[in-house]
Design a protein around this motif. Structure first.
Motif, PDB file in Angstrom:
ATOM      1  N   ALA A  27      30.338  36.804  45.360  1.00  8.14           N
ATOM      2  CA  ALA A  27      31.994  37.193  44.982  1.00  8.14           C
ATOM      3  C   ALA A  27      31.985  37.471  43.551  1.00  8.14           C
ATOM      4  CB  ALA A  27      32.777  36.146  45.673  1.00  8.14           C
ATOM      5  N   MET A  28      31.394  36.580  43.186  1.00 12.20           N
ATOM      6  CA  MET A  28      31.613  36.769  41.282  1.00 12.20           C
ATOM      7  C   MET A  28      30.819  37.818  41.008  1.00 12.20           C
ATOM      8  SD  MET A  28      31.557  32.855  40.113  1.00 12.20           S
ATOM      9  CE  MET A  28      29.891  32.623  40.039  1.00 12.20           C
ATOM     10  N   ARG A  29      29.661  38.110  41.505  1.00 12.90           N
ATOM     11  CA  ARG A  29      28.828  39.378  40.993  1.00 12.90           C
ATOM     12  C   ARG A  29      29.806  40.591  41.499  1.00 12.90           C
ATOM     13  NH1 ARG A  29      24.392  40.597  38.806  1.00 12.90           N
ATOM     14  NH2 ARG A  29      23.381  41.794  40.483  1.00 12.90           N
ATOM     15  N   GLU A  30      30.335  40.612  42.610  1.00 15.31           N
ATOM     16  CA  GLU A  30      31.200  41.698  42.844  1.00 15.31           C
ATOM     17  C   GLU A  30      32.361  42.059  42.396  1.00 15.31           C
ATOM     18  OE1 GLU A  30      31.293  41.526  47.402  1.00 15.31           O
ATOM     19  OE2 GLU A  30      29.307  41.723  47.619  1.00 15.31           O
ATOM     20  N   THR A  31      33.042  41.026  41.808  1.00 18.97           N
ATOM     21  CA  THR A  31      34.454  40.998  41.345  1.00 18.97           C
ATOM     22  C   THR A  31      34.209  40.819  39.693  1.00 18.97           C
ATOM     23  OG1 THR A  31      34.758  38.726  41.834  1.00 18.97           O
ATOM     24  CG2 THR A  31      35.260  40.564  43.425  1.00 18.97           C
ATOM     25  N   LEU A  32      33.562  39.903  39.272  1.00 24.33           N
ATOM     26  CA  LEU A  32      33.666  39.580  37.758  1.00 24.33           C
ATOM     27  C   LEU A  32      32.540  40.137  36.788  1.00 24.33           C
ATOM     28  CD1 LEU A  32      34.639  35.745  38.295  1.00 24.33           C
ATOM     29  CD2 LEU A  32      36.195  37.793  37.846  1.00 24.33           C
ATOM     30  N   ASP A  33      31.562  41.040  37.508  1.00 23.76           N
ATOM     31  CA  ASP A  33      30.818  41.592  36.812  1.00 23.76           C
ATOM     32  C   ASP A  33      29.672  40.642  36.285  1.00 23.76           C
ATOM     33  OD1 ASP A  33      31.389  44.131  37.345  1.00 23.76           O
ATOM     34  OD2 ASP A  33      32.713  44.160  35.857  1.00 23.76           O
ATOM     35  N   ARG A  76      38.227  37.760  30.982  1.00 24.01           N
ATOM     36  CA  ARG A  76      38.579  38.114  32.102  1.00 24.01           C
ATOM     37  C   ARG A  76      40.076  38.644  32.276  1.00 24.01           C
ATOM     38  NH1 ARG A  76      33.193  38.799  33.724  1.00 24.01           N
ATOM     39  NH2 ARG A  76      32.348  36.660  33.490  1.00 24.01           N
ATOM     40  N   THR A  77      40.136  39.579  32.972  1.00 20.83           N
ATOM     41  CA  THR A  77      41.651  40.217  33.394  1.00 20.83           C
ATOM     42  C   THR A  77      42.229  39.341  34.168  1.00 20.83           C
ATOM     43  OG1 THR A  77      41.012  41.969  34.864  1.00 20.83           O
ATOM     44  CG2 THR A  77      41.095  42.330  32.587  1.00 20.83           C
ATOM     45  N   SER A  78      43.580  39.498  34.632  1.00 25.34           N
ATOM     46  CA  SER A  78      44.204  38.813  35.714  1.00 25.34           C
ATOM     47  C   SER A  78      43.965  39.577  37.012  1.00 25.34           C
ATOM     48  CB  SER A  78      45.624  38.993  35.596  1.00 25.34           C
ATOM     49  OG  SER A  78      46.236  38.254  34.740  1.00 25.34           O
ATOM     50  N   GLU A  79      43.486  41.029  37.061  1.00 32.85           N
ATOM     51  CA  GLU A  79      43.138  41.822  38.083  1.00 32.85           C
ATOM     52  C   GLU A  79      41.767  41.118  38.452  1.00 32.85           C
ATOM     53  OE1 GLU A  79      44.601  43.261  35.178  1.00 32.85           O
ATOM     54  OE2 GLU A  79      46.560  43.341  36.155  1.00 32.85           O
ATOM     55  N   GLN A  80      40.890  40.913  37.626  1.00 31.36           N
ATOM     56  CA  GLN A  80      39.532  40.572  38.085  1.00 31.36           C
ATOM     57  C   GLN A  80      39.503  39.423  38.598  1.00 31.36           C
ATOM     58  OE1 GLN A  80      37.697  40.824  34.072  1.00 31.36           O
ATOM     59  NE2 GLN A  80      35.900  42.107  35.063  1.00 31.36           N
ATOM     60  N   LYS A  81      40.538  38.388  38.228  1.00 28.11           N
ATOM     61  CA  LYS A  81      40.548  36.985  38.753  1.00 28.11           C
ATOM     62  C   LYS A  81      41.163  37.086  40.163  1.00 28.11           C
ATOM     63  CE  LYS A  81      42.357  35.597  34.737  1.00 28.11           C
ATOM     64  NZ  LYS A  81      43.017  34.937  33.788  1.00 28.11           N
ATOM     65  N   LYS A  82      42.453  37.977  40.240  1.00 31.61           N
ATOM     66  CA  LYS A  82      43.115  37.905  41.595  1.00 31.61           C
ATOM     67  C   LYS A  82      41.906  38.566  42.485  1.00 31.61           C
ATOM     68  CE  LYS A  82      46.769  39.763  40.206  1.00 31.61           C
ATOM     69  NZ  LYS A  82      48.161  40.495  39.853  1.00 31.61           N
TER      70      LYS A  82
END
Length: 125
Positions: A27-33, A76-82
């Motif tokens: 999940a982190m690889r896919e959303t937080l690069d 990290r942006t709010s969008e990335q965290k959400k």
């Protein structure tokens, strides 16, 4: 450079715990690069007497609840965290089979100068 601490009730088999690691990392690889092989994760198991949760916020949790705390750079942006929350719950639902109601995620931010990843150096300052 996330640092992940996962807490759950004691008694789950090793394969279950490894599946948690794998799903959270994916999940982190896919959303937080998160870079490949950037895996700094722990799981702490707690006896029932040392593990408490409730049904606050209208969510009926079970004894399978997992608390996932992810510390990341404050870049990290709010969008990335959400964007991280839903895939984390979905992937944990697929493997090892945790209900979405039992996935509790908290993201903490830390400035880059607060990290040393080895050799006593501030690699990111």
């Amino acid at each position: 450079m996330p640092l992940i601490h996962i807490s759950l009730r004691a008694g789950k088999p090793e394969a279950y715990r490894q599946a948690i690691f794998d799903s959270v990392y994916r999940a982190m690889r896919e959303t937080l690069d998160v870079p490949e092989d950037d895996q700094f994760m722990t799981i702490a198991e707690h006896e029932a007497a040392n593990f408490r949760y409730g049904d606050a916020y209208g969510i009926a949790r079970s004894d399978d609840v997992v608390f996932i705390q992810i510390t990341v750079f404050n870049t990290r942006t709010s969008e990335q965290k959400k964007a991280l929350f839903r895939p984390t719950a979905e992937l944990l639902g697929e493997s090892p089979g945790i209900r979405p109601e039992d996935v509790f995620v908290n993201v903490l931010e830390s400035a880059k100068e607060n990290w040393s990843v080895g050799h006593g150096l501030a690699q990111f300052a």
